[in-house]
Design a protein around this motif. Sequence first.
Motif, PDB file in Angstrom:
ATOM      1  N   ALA A 192       9.397   5.738  -9.216  1.00 50.55           N
ATOM      2  CA  ALA A 192       9.109   5.425 -10.617  1.00 50.55           C
ATOM      3  C   ALA A 192       8.484   4.038 -10.723  1.00 50.55           C
ATOM      4  CB  ALA A 192      10.384   5.484 -11.439  1.00 50.55           C
ATOM      5  N   LYS A 193       7.684   3.856 -11.774  1.00 52.86           N
ATOM      6  CA  LYS A 193       7.089   2.547 -12.027  1.00 52.86           C
ATOM      7  C   LYS A 193       8.166   1.598 -12.533  1.00 52.86           C
ATOM      8  CE  LYS A 193       2.488   4.162 -13.024  1.00 52.86           C
ATOM      9  NZ  LYS A 193       1.401   4.222 -13.977  1.00 52.86           N
ATOM     10  N   PRO A 194       8.007   0.294 -12.284  1.00 56.32           N
ATOM     11  CA  PRO A 194       8.972  -0.664 -12.812  1.00 56.32           C
ATOM     12  C   PRO A 194       8.994  -0.625 -14.336  1.00 56.32           C
ATOM     13  CG  PRO A 194       7.463  -1.730 -11.282  1.00 56.32           C
ATOM     14  CD  PRO A 194       6.981  -0.341 -11.482  1.00 56.32           C
ATOM     15  N   PRO A 195      10.144  -0.901 -14.954  1.00 48.79           N
ATOM     16  CA  PRO A 195      10.251  -0.817 -16.417  1.00 48.79           C
ATOM     17  C   PRO A 195       9.265  -1.718 -17.157  1.00 48.79           C
ATOM     18  CG  PRO A 195      12.415  -1.091 -15.442  1.00 48.79           C
ATOM     19  CD  PRO A 195      11.412  -1.222 -14.337  1.00 48.79           C
ATOM     20  N   LEU A 196       8.953  -2.885 -16.612  1.00 50.12           N
ATOM     21  CA  LEU A 196       8.023  -3.777 -17.291  1.00 50.12           C
ATOM     22  C   LEU A 196       6.617  -3.200 -17.333  1.00 50.12           C
ATOM     23  CD1 LEU A 196       9.152  -7.296 -16.040  1.00 50.12           C
ATOM     24  CD2 LEU A 196       9.510  -6.261 -18.271  1.00 50.12           C
ATOM     25  N   GLY A 207       0.816  -1.215   0.000  1.00 49.42           N
ATOM     26  CA  GLY A 207       0.000   0.000   0.000  1.00 49.42           C
ATOM     27  C   GLY A 207       0.846   1.260   0.000  1.00 49.42           C
ATOM     28  N   VAL A 208       1.893   1.269   0.809  1.00 46.40           N
ATOM     29  CA  VAL A 208       2.793   2.428   0.839  1.00 46.40           C
ATOM     30  C   VAL A 208       3.466   2.601  -0.522  1.00 46.40           C
ATOM     31  CG1 VAL A 208       4.922   3.321   1.849  1.00 46.40           C
ATOM     32  CG2 VAL A 208       3.159   2.368   3.327  1.00 46.40           C
ATOM     33  N   LEU A 209       3.911   1.503  -1.108  1.00 44.21           N
ATOM     34  CA  LEU A 209       4.561   1.562  -2.417  1.00 44.21           C
ATOM     35  C   LEU A 209       3.589   2.064  -3.498  1.00 44.21           C
ATOM     36  CD1 LEU A 209       7.164   1.021  -3.985  1.00 44.21           C
ATOM     37  CD2 LEU A 209       6.353  -1.301  -4.356  1.00 44.21           C
ATOM     38  N   ASN A 210       2.346   1.612  -3.459  1.00 41.57           N
ATOM     39  CA  ASN A 210       1.342   2.080  -4.428  1.00 41.57           C
ATOM     40  C   ASN A 210       1.080   3.577  -4.281  1.00 41.57           C
ATOM     41  OD1 ASN A 210       0.939  -0.353  -5.690  1.00 41.57           O
ATOM     42  ND2 ASN A 210      -0.800  -0.923  -4.400  1.00 41.57           N
ATOM     43  N   VAL A 211       1.004   4.052  -3.040  1.00 44.18           N
ATOM     44  CA  VAL A 211       0.781   5.475  -2.811  1.00 44.18           C
ATOM     45  C   VAL A 211       1.961   6.292  -3.326  1.00 44.18           C
ATOM     46  CG1 VAL A 211       0.591   7.225  -1.003  1.00 44.18           C
ATOM     47  CG2 VAL A 211      -0.822   5.185  -0.898  1.00 44.18           C
ATOM     48  N   LEU A 212       3.169   5.817  -3.056  1.00 41.63           N
ATOM     49  CA  LEU A 212       4.351   6.531  -3.538  1.00 41.63           C
ATOM     50  C   LEU A 212       4.420   6.544  -5.058  1.00 41.63           C
ATOM     51  CD1 LEU A 212       7.037   5.369  -0.962  1.00 41.63           C
ATOM     52  CD2 LEU A 212       5.919   7.583  -1.104  1.00 41.63           C
ATOM     53  N   ARG A 213       4.043   5.456  -5.700  1.00 41.87           N
ATOM     54  CA  ARG A 213       4.020   5.417  -7.163  1.00 41.87           C
ATOM     55  C   ARG A 213       2.969   6.363  -7.724  1.00 41.87           C
ATOM     56  NH1 ARG A 213       4.368  -1.018  -8.106  1.00 41.87           N
ATOM     57  NH2 ARG A 213       6.605  -1.240  -7.803  1.00 41.87           N
TER      58      ARG A 213
END
Length: 121
Positions: free
Chosen positions: A102-106, A90-96
């Motif tokens: 940045a979003k992962p290259p894939l 959830g924290v990672l989604n909010v930061l993205r």
Amino acid sequence: MTGNRNDSLEERRKHLADELAKVKSDDEAERRSEQNAQESRKGFALAIKLSSEFISAIIVGAMLGYLLDYFVGTSPWGMIVLLLLGFCAGVLNVLRSAGVVAKPPLLEGGLGQDKSGKQGD
């Protein structure tokens, strides 16, 4: 008589110019007010989006942990571990979403595609 008529026309022109200036200032104030309201709505929409992404990740982690504990019998460890993973996701989604990470290259370019958009082999 012509002088009186010209004075009357000048008076009406001044009156109309004053009314026109008043209408223009009212329109400008209304436009600024609408612009501020639009910015507030954008901020509110972003806040709702970020909070829903965060809460949904935690709920999914807790549900998966509960199901793991229920079927495998590892109570309470599955719930604890997957709840923490859900919190981190959830924290990672909010930061993205906020643009901090940045979003992962894939995910950014699509699976199996190079930067030009061609399908890789």
